[in-house]
Design a protein around this motif. Sequence first.
Motif, PDB file in Angstrom:
ATOM      1  N   MET A 163       0.826  -1.200   0.000  1.00 44.54           N
ATOM      2  CA  MET A 163       0.000   0.000   0.000  1.00 44.54           C
ATOM      3  C   MET A 163       0.867   1.259   0.000  1.00 44.54           C
ATOM      4  N   ILE A 164       1.838   1.309   0.896  1.00 45.60           N
ATOM      5  CA  ILE A 164       2.671   2.516   0.986  1.00 45.60           C
ATOM      6  C   ILE A 164       3.474   2.731  -0.295  1.00 45.60           C
ATOM      7  N   ALA A 165       4.112   1.663  -0.792  1.00 46.91           N
ATOM      8  CA  ALA A 165       4.904   1.810  -2.015  1.00 46.91           C
ATOM      9  C   ALA A 165       3.993   2.194  -3.189  1.00 46.91           C
ATOM     10  N   GLY A 166       2.839   1.535  -3.285  1.00 50.34           N
ATOM     11  CA  GLY A 166       1.909   1.820  -4.386  1.00 50.34           C
ATOM     12  C   GLY A 166       1.397   3.248  -4.365  1.00 50.34           C
ATOM     13  N   MET A 167       0.997   3.714  -3.179  1.00 48.44           N
ATOM     14  CA  MET A 167       0.461   5.073  -3.050  1.00 48.44           C
ATOM     15  C   MET A 167       1.513   6.121  -3.406  1.00 48.44           C
ATOM     16  N   THR A 168       2.739   5.923  -2.907  1.00 46.17           N
ATOM     17  CA  THR A 168       3.801   6.888  -3.185  1.00 46.17           C
ATOM     18  C   THR A 168       4.103   6.911  -4.676  1.00 46.17           C
ATOM     19  N   GLY A 169       4.195   5.724  -5.253  1.00 48.37           N
ATOM     20  CA  GLY A 169       4.436   5.648  -6.694  1.00 48.37           C
ATOM     21  C   GLY A 169       3.338   6.358  -7.453  1.00 48.37           C
ATOM     22  N   ASN A 170       2.094   6.124  -7.076  1.00 49.87           N
ATOM     23  CA  ASN A 170       0.997   6.699  -7.852  1.00 49.87           C
ATOM     24  C   ASN A 170       0.866   8.205  -7.697  1.00 49.87           C
ATOM     25  N   THR A 171       1.061   8.711  -6.480  1.00 43.24           N
ATOM     26  CA  THR A 171       0.963  10.166  -6.343  1.00 43.24           C
ATOM     27  C   THR A 171       2.080  10.838  -7.144  1.00 43.24           C
ATOM     28  N   GLY A 172       3.223  10.176  -7.225  1.00 43.11           N
ATOM     29  CA  GLY A 172       4.309  10.696  -8.045  1.00 43.11           C
ATOM     30  C   GLY A 172       3.951  10.712  -9.518  1.00 43.11           C
ATOM     31  N   THR A 173       3.340   9.621  -9.982  1.00 39.13           N
ATOM     32  CA  THR A 173       2.962   9.563 -11.399  1.00 39.13           C
ATOM     33  C   THR A 173       1.852  10.564 -11.699  1.00 39.13           C
ATOM     34  N   GLN A 174       0.951  10.779 -10.751  1.00 44.80           N
ATOM     35  CA  GLN A 174      -0.094  11.784 -10.953  1.00 44.80           C
ATOM     36  C   GLN A 174       0.527  13.158 -11.213  1.00 44.80           C
ATOM     37  N   SER A 175       1.479  13.535 -10.348  1.00 43.99           N
ATOM     38  CA  SER A 175       2.136  14.837 -10.538  1.00 43.99           C
ATOM     39  C   SER A 175       2.886  14.866 -11.860  1.00 43.99           C
TER      40      SER A 175
ATOM     41  N   ASN B 199      16.410  20.637 -21.095  1.00 44.06           N
ATOM     42  CA  ASN B 199      16.022  20.277 -22.459  1.00 44.06           C
ATOM     43  C   ASN B 199      15.942  18.782 -22.722  1.00 44.06           C
ATOM     44  N   VAL B 200      15.702  18.001 -21.662  1.00 38.90           N
ATOM     45  CA  VAL B 200      15.429  16.583 -21.845  1.00 38.90           C
ATOM     46  C   VAL B 200      13.916  16.419 -21.802  1.00 38.90           C
ATOM     47  N   ASP B 201      13.370  15.563 -22.650  1.00 36.02           N
ATOM     48  CA  ASP B 201      11.935  15.331 -22.614  1.00 36.02           C
ATOM     49  C   ASP B 201      11.542  14.802 -21.238  1.00 36.02           C
ATOM     50  N   PRO B 202      10.694  15.556 -20.494  1.00 35.70           N
ATOM     51  CA  PRO B 202      10.402  15.171 -19.108  1.00 35.70           C
ATOM     52  C   PRO B 202       9.715  13.822 -18.989  1.00 35.70           C
ATOM     53  N   ALA B 203       9.168  13.306 -20.092  1.00 34.94           N
ATOM     54  CA  ALA B 203       8.468  12.034 -20.001  1.00 34.94           C
ATOM     55  C   ALA B 203       9.425  10.867 -19.744  1.00 34.94           C
ATOM     56  N   VAL B 204      10.742  11.055 -19.998  1.00 34.74           N
ATOM     57  CA  VAL B 204      11.663   9.966 -19.697  1.00 34.74           C
ATOM     58  C   VAL B 204      11.741   9.737 -18.199  1.00 34.74           C
ATOM     59  N   ALA B 205      11.270  10.732 -17.412  1.00 38.40           N
ATOM     60  CA  ALA B 205      11.264  10.565 -15.962  1.00 38.40           C
ATOM     61  C   ALA B 205      10.327   9.422 -15.593  1.00 38.40           C
ATOM     62  N   SER B 206       9.334   9.227 -16.389  1.00 40.77           N
ATOM     63  CA  SER B 206       8.461   8.068 -16.485  1.00 40.77           C
ATOM     64  C   SER B 206       8.334   7.172 -15.279  1.00 40.77           C
ATOM     65  N   GLY B 207       7.502   6.156 -15.455  1.00 37.35           N
ATOM     66  CA  GLY B 207       7.405   5.062 -14.518  1.00 37.35           C
ATOM     67  C   GLY B 207       8.746   4.801 -13.846  1.00 37.35           C
ATOM     68  N   PRO B 208       9.674   4.181 -14.543  1.00 38.86           N
ATOM     69  CA  PRO B 208      10.878   3.679 -13.891  1.00 38.86           C
ATOM     70  C   PRO B 208      11.565   4.656 -12.937  1.00 38.86           C
ATOM     71  N   LEU B 209      11.951   5.827 -13.442  1.00 40.11           N
ATOM     72  CA  LEU B 209      12.747   6.729 -12.606  1.00 40.11           C
ATOM     73  C   LEU B 209      11.977   7.149 -11.354  1.00 40.11           C
ATOM     74  N   ILE B 210      10.764   7.715 -11.561  1.00 43.51           N
ATOM     75  CA  ILE B 210       9.960   8.179 -10.430  1.00 43.51           C
ATOM     76  C   ILE B 210       9.629   7.023  -9.495  1.00 43.51           C
ATOM     77  N   THR B 211       9.305   5.860 -10.091  1.00 44.19           N
ATOM     78  CA  THR B 211       8.911   4.730  -9.264  1.00 44.19           C
ATOM     79  C   THR B 211      10.079   4.232  -8.416  1.00 44.19           C
ATOM     80  N   THR B 212      11.257   4.114  -9.030  1.00 49.61           N
ATOM     81  CA  THR B 212      12.428   3.702  -8.248  1.00 49.61           C
ATOM     82  C   THR B 212      12.620   4.616  -7.069  1.00 49.61           C
ATOM     83  N   ILE B 213      12.736   5.907  -7.378  1.00 46.31           N
ATOM     84  CA  ILE B 213      13.033   6.872  -6.328  1.00 46.31           C
ATOM     85  C   ILE B 213      11.971   6.802  -5.233  1.00 46.31           C
ATOM     86  N   ASN B 214      10.707   6.770  -5.651  1.00 45.01           N
ATOM     87  CA  ASN B 214       9.636   6.750  -4.660  1.00 45.01           C
ATOM     88  C   ASN B 214       9.582   5.443  -3.884  1.00 45.01           C
TER      89      ASN B 214
END
Lengths: 435, 435
Positions: B305-317, B400-415
Amino acid sequence: LKEGKQDTFHEIIKELKPYDIAVQYKCLPVKHHPLFLDWLSMEELTGLLRHLSRDAQLHILRTIDPNRSTDILEMMKNNDLAFLLSGLSKTEIDALISEMEQDEMTVIRHIMDYPPKTAGRAMTNRYIWVHTSYTVERAIKKLKSFATLATYLNYLYVIDDDKKLVGVVSYRDLLLADPFAEIEDIMSRNLIQVNVLTKQEEVAKVIGRYDYVSIPVVDADGVLLGIVTVDDVLDIVVREANEDIEMLLASGKEIDFKTKPTVATYRRLPWLILLLFIGLISGSIISRFEATLETVVALAFFMPMIAGMTGNTGTQSLAVVVRGLVSEDMDVKKMLKLLFRELLVGIMIGLICAVLIFIIAFIWQGSFVLGLVVGASLFATLIIGTLAGTVIPLILHKFNVDPAVASGPLITTINDILSLLIYFGIATMFISKLM
Amino acid sequence: LKEGKQDTFHEIIKELKPYDIAVQYKCLPVKHHPLFLDWLSMEELTGLLRHLSRDAQLHILRTIDPNRSTDILEMMKNNDLAFLLSGLSKTEIDALISEMEQDEMTVIRHIMDYPPKTAGRAMTNRYIWVHTSYTVERAIKKLKSFATLATYLNYLYVIDDDKKLVGVVSYRDLLLADPFAEIEDIMSRNLIQVNVLTKQEEVAKVIGRYDYVSIPVVDADGVLLGIVTVDDVLDIVVREANEDIEMLLASGKEIDFKTKPTVATYRRLPWLILLLFIGLISGSIISRFEATLETVVALAFFMPMIAGMTGNTGTQSLAVVVRGLVSEDMDVKKMLKLLFRELLVGIMIGLICAVLIFIIAFIWQGSFVLGLVVGASLFATLIIGTLAGTVIPLILHKFNVDPAVASGPLITTINDILSLLIYFGIATMFISKLM
């Protein structure tokens, strides 16, 4: 600039496009707004409105002189008007359009009758029609008298005695033709049209395929009702893509940079609370296997990986299906082919990842059996995750539900639950060998 | 239909639009393809190619008579050609265009020199220019002589002695003007243009804002190089949206319904293997806290729950930022405002969810301290998750990097890593009270 110099103001504004006027307006301190609006011509004001949010549009319409607001409503393109009114209650609409001329009122009420997201809601009546019997000369004359209307268009639509659409004539055709030729002889009969109840997504597909600038909208009898222009299609395509992303990522509806914090929270919260309970379902599954987990705590180390992988392979398939449906029409044969493809992909991905994780788990935890349990679980969950991510949106599509609602939450719940059940189920079966 | 009746074939094909010809071609058994291609006129063949995949285009160009293929390459719109060639090696390109006329070759090589995803790559040279000194009559004459070219366009572009773009004249202006007027007097000088190195995303923004059908492309000196048309912009917008989704969901590049299973696997696998290792990082963090987890196994129930919620709020932003950048220009002031908004959203969401989970955990597990630990962790991780989902894409955009590369993987790892560290950190602090 705003020290009462009306002349300079007009000169500057005249050089600006509507979008730029809107930018200027938004940058202006609020206290200058009434004067700014007062000084704009009706055309400029109408153009300005197009580039503001719905709330800002309503605010302006309520502040300015009622006579002017009625005129503006009449000048707005029908689809913009329908968009503006779609958020209001019946009495509010009545109050706004009460001053309008009778026939304009009927047109607007009519547009509001079409279901949301159909061609009827996106079409405009700012087009020019000519009758088959017109000569080129007469058509050009009509074009001239509707000069402002004609700015954004390139075609005249040709109708017969029953008002049915029978052809199109481009400005270019008119330029090149003999002035005394009849429209009927120079028009192109090979026309693409859409029904008024066609979904906007579908309209965008058609316009995209044939590289058109506008497409005529007809009713069931072929009577011309309006046109949808490519600039509106561009808006539709961007909106659809954003909606897909909102739903795929469960990120909340219509949040942009200007949304207030409370509103953004309110829109995001339902998803997060849903996800909270989904997380708890996973938690309660884990709690069922408490005994297994207490015996082999190392099982917990691979939990995030298995759940995450299953969730992601499902979302990968989901993304392919949802975006594929944007540009492709679907039939049963294609569905089965896609399903079979995804099954193969699931098996291949499952095999590779399972072997990889078996080796890693074996080396890391030094247990051959643990490696087998983790590997076998991952193999099974990846195949199931891939299929779930394909089947669910296809079923939703079949029942005419937007497949993107299958989104994060639904696919993730199903995949989380399945993957944990499989993982702990297999682990419990081998529990004696894992100790 | 394909029993050698060439006449009927021509009659039917003549009525079809390029897209429909392409559909027919794709439905046809492969053995009939050569004959089908043979019977098409050059125009029809060129139109057909537009609606096929790159691989199919190359296949056709290699099968048909070299003379015909050279002619087709010459007839293709430059941007389509650039797209076709961009996947080939230098020698392959040379082989294909070796037969072409010298100046066409130069034009193509020139287009291939512009960086990918700039206006230069999307523009076409199929436009008509006139000189300021032309009369309306002469302009119409030029228009007539380029009749096929002119089908999709609505403007003549006006250049001066230095080939600089100085104005536009619409077909409508020509229709309405006195034949002996000079172009210079009737043209509109108030023009919107883009530089040849402008990003295609930017071009799409501009066209969308001003509701244009085409936009002229100029070099640094203002010399007219080509135009970008709205149908290409439509393609660009759809492609950009798909790329955003691909990256946000880590779903693999350019997978559609027709991609082969092996290719789809190959494109999806890198993301999944990356996610596998990300999952293992989470696992190794959990393994660090093995002692805590062994003492209080119930902690594992709240992990997903905690990992999922953090990941999802990050992806929402993340989704808000990535899609917001599609239609908005960004400056420091806006960034700070957005950051502050997301901070507030994070705090509000964190508070509500933390209180909710505290109550649930307390009731479910009957432990006040566990409720506090889970609630406090969720509060902290939701705020951090929201900020990470906002800051990271903004930083990428800044560089000047396309911000979408921050994507699932990067944000999810960090979160994932942050949320597990916080959760188990807090739990370990209170371990004596949790037992």
